[in-house]
Design a protein around this motif. Structure first.
Motif, mmCIF file in Angstrom:
data_model
loop_
_atom_site.group_PDB
_atom_site.id
_atom_site.type_symbol
_atom_site.label_atom_id
_atom_site.label_comp_id
_atom_site.label_asym_id
_atom_site.label_seq_id
_atom_site.Cartn_x
_atom_site.Cartn_y
_atom_site.Cartn_z
ATOM 1 N N VAL A 242 0.961 -1.234 0.023
ATOM 2 C CA VAL A 242 0.227 -0.071 -0.009
ATOM 3 C C VAL A 242 0.903 1.119 0.005
ATOM 4 O O VAL A 242 2.150 1.119 0.071
ATOM 5 N N THR A 243 0.241 2.504 -0.347
ATOM 6 C CA THR A 243 1.071 3.654 -0.173
ATOM 7 C C THR A 243 0.571 4.715 0.924
ATOM 8 O O THR A 243 -0.365 5.089 1.384
ATOM 9 N N GLN A 244 1.660 4.777 1.891
ATOM 10 C CA GLN A 244 1.657 5.713 2.861
ATOM 11 C C GLN A 244 1.620 7.052 2.463
ATOM 12 O O GLN A 244 2.543 7.343 1.435
ATOM 13 N N HIS A 245 0.881 7.989 2.774
ATOM 14 C CA HIS A 245 1.006 9.378 2.756
ATOM 15 C C HIS A 245 1.375 10.189 3.911
ATOM 16 O O HIS A 245 0.759 10.223 4.919
ATOM 17 N N ARG A 246 2.391 10.755 3.972
ATOM 18 C CA ARG A 246 3.123 11.626 5.157
ATOM 19 C C ARG A 246 3.485 12.847 4.692
ATOM 20 O O ARG A 246 3.958 12.973 3.780
ATOM 21 N N PHE A 247 3.260 13.804 5.835
ATOM 22 C CA PHE A 247 3.951 15.147 5.735
ATOM 23 C C PHE A 247 4.105 15.779 7.022
ATOM 24 O O PHE A 247 3.630 15.124 8.118
ATOM 25 N N TYR A 248 5.010 16.742 7.124
ATOM 26 C CA TYR A 248 5.248 17.312 8.391
ATOM 27 C C TYR A 248 5.353 18.775 8.217
ATOM 28 O O TYR A 248 5.684 19.361 7.081
ATOM 29 N N LEU A 249 5.253 19.562 9.168
ATOM 30 C CA LEU A 249 5.558 21.296 9.238
ATOM 31 C C LEU A 249 6.200 21.401 10.585
ATOM 32 O O LEU A 249 5.536 20.831 11.682
ATOM 33 N N LEU A 250 6.933 22.441 10.586
ATOM 34 C CA LEU A 250 7.380 23.032 11.884
ATOM 35 C C LEU A 250 7.135 24.588 11.837
ATOM 36 O O LEU A 250 7.314 25.093 10.778
ATOM 37 N N ALA A 251 6.202 25.055 12.499
ATOM 38 C CA ALA A 251 5.884 26.471 12.499
ATOM 39 C C ALA A 251 5.999 27.168 13.868
ATOM 40 O O ALA A 251 6.051 26.653 14.935
ATOM 41 N N LYS A 252 6.327 28.413 13.595
ATOM 42 C CA LYS A 252 6.743 29.445 14.854
ATOM 43 C C LYS A 252 5.406 30.491 15.013
ATOM 44 O O LYS A 252 4.865 30.771 13.946
ATOM 45 N N ALA A 253 5.173 30.255 16.287
ATOM 46 C CA ALA A 253 3.786 31.276 16.559
ATOM 47 C C ALA A 253 4.423 32.729 16.518
ATOM 48 O O ALA A 253 5.409 33.222 17.360
ATOM 49 N N LEU A 254 3.450 33.614 15.921
ATOM 50 C CA LEU A 254 4.036 34.968 15.593
ATOM 51 C C LEU A 254 2.879 35.577 16.722
ATOM 52 O O LEU A 254 1.965 35.058 17.175
ATOM 53 N N ALA A 255 3.317 36.879 16.788
ATOM 54 C CA ALA A 255 2.377 37.860 17.768
ATOM 55 C C ALA A 255 1.005 38.256 16.986
ATOM 56 O O ALA A 255 0.997 38.223 15.537
#
Length: 255
Positions: A242-255
């Motif tokens: 089967v085909t795994q679908h993966r993603f990630y993100l790193l986000a910084k909290a702004l004011a």
């Protein structure tokens, strides 16, 4: 017919055990299920962020397996879990180590103060970007790895169950739009499609019990004929891919 296939029936019996926590070593370490390698390491990204944080939240901790290995921790650590069978496992593992473990069933209402955490970690857990931003300090980080909306679609095809139409649109672009709407700056991100193989039908059943959103009404007896078809496919091919679908993100909290 599956009724005359003793090996198939043995796989059925072995897979008919409760799943708690979030530990697939029973399958992976025996070589009965494996996946291609990701281009990134969630743990290798999380640990430096933890070292710079004073407070941290781990969303969807499962049984606390991964969090317990990601050390050292910040001074103040909380974890949430929405799946009831995992909650007691996580509490037993993490609370003696000083982690506060709470049950959360509503992504839009986290039981924490505004700006309580420097870091929010989330591996394969649903979330509200608005609520994540609320509990983060300005300058805090949100790291999430997610299964995408087309994850393992071949399982659905073989069992004759359509993918959830709303979830099918869940991909990296949608996640980026979501966090940017709530005052995050995305610093890193990636998406990947990779192979996952089941070498007998037992791990597939175990897997489907662990991820009930894939086949929401999954029961062995209900899909026995379809599972037997996959069993025969594995007997001929050697595996079911089967085909795994993966993603990630790193986000910084702004004011």
């Amino acid at each position: 017919m599956w009724r005359e296939d003793k090996q198939f029936e043995r796989w059925m019996e072995q897979a008919n055990q409760p799943f708690t926590g979030w530990d697939f070593s029973y399958l992976v370490e025996t070589g009965r299920m494996n996946s291609d390698c990701l281009r990134w390491s969630y743990g290798s990204m999380a640990m430096p962020l933890m070292q710079d944080a004073k407070s941290m939240l781990d969303m969807g901790t499962g049984g606390g397996e991964l969090l317990s290995m990601l050390r050292p921790w910040p001074k103040f650590v909380c974890a949430t879990e929405g799946y009831r069978p995992n909650l007691s496992v996580a509490k037993e593992r993490l609370e003696p180590l000083g982690v506060t473990v709470l049950s959360v069933e509503d992504d839009d209402r986290l039981p924490f103060e505004t700006g309580q955490f420097d870091l929010v970690l989330n591996k394969h857990e649903s979330y509200s970007p608005r609520e994540v931003r609320r509990v983060l300090t300005v300058g805090g980080y949100f790291l999430t790895q997610q299964p995408g909306g087309t994850d393992c679609f071949e399982i659905n095809e073989r069992l004759g169950v359509p993918l959830n139409s709303a979830f099918a649109k869940w991909k990296l672009d949608a996640a980026i739009r979501g966090v940017r709407e709530y005052h995050f700056e995305v610093e890193k991100q990636s998406e990947q499609f990779l192979r996952q193989r089941f070498y007998d039908v037992g791990p597939l059943i175990y897997y489907l019990k662990a991820i009930p959103w894939q086949i929401p009404d999954f029961e062995v007896d209900k899909y026995r004929e379809e599972l037997y078809s996959i069993h025969l496919h594995i007997e001929q091919q050697g595996y079911f891919e089967v085909t795994q679908h993966r993603f990630y993100l790193l986000a910084k909290a702004l004011a």
